[in-house]
Design a protein around this motif. Structure first.
Motif, PDB file in Angstrom:
ATOM      1  N   UNK A  85       0.843  -1.203   0.000  1.00 56.26           N
ATOM      2  CA  UNK A  85       0.000   0.000   0.000  1.00 56.26           C
ATOM      3  C   UNK A  85       0.878   1.253   0.000  1.00 56.26           C
ATOM      4  N   UNK A  86       1.752   1.312  -1.010  1.00 58.83           N
ATOM      5  CA  UNK A  86       2.658   2.450  -1.205  1.00 58.83           C
ATOM      6  C   UNK A  86       3.445   2.744   0.080  1.00 58.83           C
ATOM      7  N   UNK A  87       3.832   1.652   0.764  1.00 54.50           N
ATOM      8  CA  UNK A  87       4.673   1.796   1.941  1.00 54.50           C
ATOM      9  C   UNK A  87       3.916   2.003   3.239  1.00 54.50           C
ATOM     10  N   UNK A  88       2.576   2.131   3.181  1.00 56.96           N
ATOM     11  CA  UNK A  88       1.820   2.452   4.394  1.00 56.96           C
ATOM     12  C   UNK A  88       1.379   1.221   5.183  1.00 56.96           C
ATOM     13  N   UNK A  89       1.386   0.053   4.536  1.00 57.64           N
ATOM     14  CA  UNK A  89       0.974  -1.175   5.223  1.00 57.64           C
ATOM     15  C   UNK A  89      -0.301  -1.741   4.623  1.00 57.64           C
TER      16      UNK A  89
ATOM     17  N   UNK B 267      -1.949   6.432  -5.823  1.00 57.30           N
ATOM     18  CA  UNK B 267      -1.210   7.484  -5.109  1.00 57.30           C
ATOM     19  C   UNK B 267      -2.112   8.510  -4.420  1.00 57.30           C
ATOM     20  N   UNK B 268      -3.234   8.864  -5.068  1.00 59.14           N
ATOM     21  CA  UNK B 268      -4.096   9.906  -4.489  1.00 59.14           C
ATOM     22  C   UNK B 268      -4.665   9.460  -3.149  1.00 59.14           C
TER      23      UNK B 268
ATOM     24  N   UNK C  82      -3.196   7.928  -0.921  1.00 60.89           N
ATOM     25  CA  UNK C  82      -2.172   8.071   0.113  1.00 60.89           C
ATOM     26  C   UNK C  82      -1.760   9.523   0.295  1.00 60.89           C
ATOM     27  N   UNK C  83      -2.473  10.419  -0.381  1.00 60.67           N
ATOM     28  CA  UNK C  83      -2.326  11.851  -0.132  1.00 60.67           C
ATOM     29  C   UNK C  83      -1.329  12.573  -1.013  1.00 60.67           C
ATOM     30  N   UNK C  84      -0.636  11.857  -1.879  1.00 60.52           N
ATOM     31  CA  UNK C  84       0.395  12.529  -2.683  1.00 60.52           C
ATOM     32  C   UNK C  84      -0.184  13.014  -4.012  1.00 60.52           C
ATOM     33  N   UNK C  85       0.607  13.810  -4.710  1.00 60.94           N
ATOM     34  CA  UNK C  85       0.154  14.429  -5.964  1.00 60.94           C
ATOM     35  C   UNK C  85       0.020  13.392  -7.069  1.00 60.94           C
ATOM     36  N   UNK C  86      -1.105  13.462  -7.798  1.00 57.07           N
ATOM     37  CA  UNK C  86      -1.286  12.603  -8.961  1.00 57.07           C
ATOM     38  C   UNK C  86      -1.055  13.386 -10.252  1.00 57.07           C
ATOM     39  N   UNK C  87      -1.490  14.654 -10.251  1.00 56.17           N
ATOM     40  CA  UNK C  87      -1.440  15.470 -11.466  1.00 56.17           C
ATOM     41  C   UNK C  87      -0.384  16.558 -11.263  1.00 56.17           C
ATOM     42  N   UNK C  88       0.439  16.790 -12.281  1.00 54.90           N
ATOM     43  CA  UNK C  88       1.496  17.802 -12.176  1.00 54.90           C
ATOM     44  C   UNK C  88       0.925  19.212 -12.246  1.00 54.90           C
TER      45      UNK C  88
END
Ligand SMILES: *Cc1c(COP(=O)(O)O)cnc(C)c1O
Length: 384
Positions: free
Chosen positions: A53-57, A227-228, A230-236
């Protein structure tokens, strides 16, 4: 016996340890999934939980999202799918990287659905899949995985073969969704629509997080946000609408005073141009705080770019010198003394330092930062 003793000896209480800590806000995760579900309109919103899960567990993330109503999970590897299956006995679990001969049995026994991305994989599933469901991946321009157009056409014209692999979904993947104006998006969309027409009635799946933001044309039957969530940016180059989910903090081991003209850290490259208060933090590149986060002025930053920033109680503080394996130094000269007295922890990224800002300072993306955090963190899960 000895092994067991050694194992339990490493299970320190968090108060005894200098390990960095991760706080994972499961309520924010669920909020983000609901947001992507709403953005997905009539499509079913799945969740991509590959790479732990993108490093979250995987376990806490799948548990929280299942309870919120998510019914389909994508992983990359079979091992990850098995972990999802343990947490969520009824979920639809799909393995993006598909099966190899050794994992077909596990897939059928545990009702794990492989994505079939080549003629060879299709032949193998025909032989070993026993009629269990599969997903067919067609390439629409990424040239990574997926059937080429002619192969997809041949498959669609072969009802016997098609029936033997029991496809429940047709999928493809966007190469440039993070750049909404890239003409490749529309080209891939048109190719996918044409391909889907050859498989009438088959459920369709196309959009990752950024693809969902491209609008309803891209949603099809099921969306695949990763990715979205987990709170990180999806769109530049647009403000990130997601709630931050992860906070990474390192313990401050000491605050030391260094004189103007002295150097700091490996290579003695960083020269202090003023009397400096230095926070020495317990955490470094072994914890995914990449060496490329090092401070301005070191050889690593020949390009003259700024170094990464950390934060103490909302005060942003620059990295000083090179990040080392287990320690990182920050310039806290400008932080009020009272704040320093009261805080043992320094934020590496989180609410004050967005994970993507740190990623940019490291010359990478939030995805890579999150998936390379390492396993020394104490993890605390909140909410959910
Ligand atoms: C990783 C991945 C996703 C999720 O992408 P995000 O950009 O994290 O939303 C979706 N589909 C495929 C095929 C992937 O590899």
């Amino acid at each position: 016996m000895l092994l067991q003793a050694r194992y339990s000896a490493t299970t320190f209480s968090k108060y005894m340890s200098t390990a960095p800590r991760l706080t994972i806000d499961l309520s924010a995760l669920v909020h983000n999934w609901r947001f992507m579900k709403q953005k997905s309109g009539n499509a079913e919103a799945a969740a991509v939980v590959k790479a732990d899960a993108y490093g979250l567990g995987i376990e806490p993330v799948v548990d929280a999202l299942s309870k919120a109503g998510c019914k389909t999970f994508f992983t990359a590897m079979m091992e990850e799918a098995i972990r999802v299956r343990k947490i969520s006995p009824d979920a639809r679990v799909i393995v993006l990287n598909g099966v190899v001969a050794e994992t077909t049995k596990t897939a059928t026994e545990q009702s794990i659905i492989p994505v079939l991305s080549s003629i060879e994989q299709i032949a193998m599933w025909k032989e070993h899949g026993g009629g269990h469901p599969s997903v067919v991946h067609v390439d629409t321009g990424m040239n990574r995985l997926g059937l080429r157009m002619q192969e997809a056409e041949a498959l669609s014209a072969n009802p016997e073969l098609l029936g033997s692999i029991n496809p429940v979904m047709l999928m493809s993947h966007l190469a440039c969704a993070d750049e909404p104006n890239d003409p490749k998006n529309i080209q891939q969309l048109e190719t996918f629509i044409q391909t889907a027409e050859q498989f009438p009635g088959l459920s369709t799946c196309f959009a990752n997080s950024a693809g969902i933001m491209l609008g309803a044309d891209y949603h099809f039957s099921t969306t695949r946000p990763g990715i979205a969530l987990y709170g990180a940016e999806a769109v530049n180059n647009v403000p990130n609408p997601m709630k931050p989910v992860v906070t990474a903090e390192a313990r401050i081991l000491q605050i030391r005073r260094a004189e103007k003209g002295e150097t700091i850290g490996y290579g003695a490259e960083q020269h202090l141009d003023r009397e400096t208060k230095v926070a020495v933090c317990s955490g470094g590149y072994a914890d995914g705080y990449h060496r490329s986060a090092s401070g301005a002025g070191v050889t690593l930053r020949k390009d003259g770019s700024a170094g990464a920033m950390g934060a103490i109680a909302g005060h942003r503080v620059p990295v000083l010198g090179r990040v080392s394996m287990d320690l990182t130094t920050f310039d806290v000269t400008d932080v009020p003394q009272q704040v320093l007295d009261e805080n043992q922890w320094l934020e590496l990224f989180g609410n004050t330092i967005p994970v993507d800002d740190l990623a940019r300072a490291c010359g990478t993306i939030g995805y890579e930062l999150l998936t390379s955090l390492g396993n020394r963190y104490h993890r605390e899960y909140r909410g959910g």
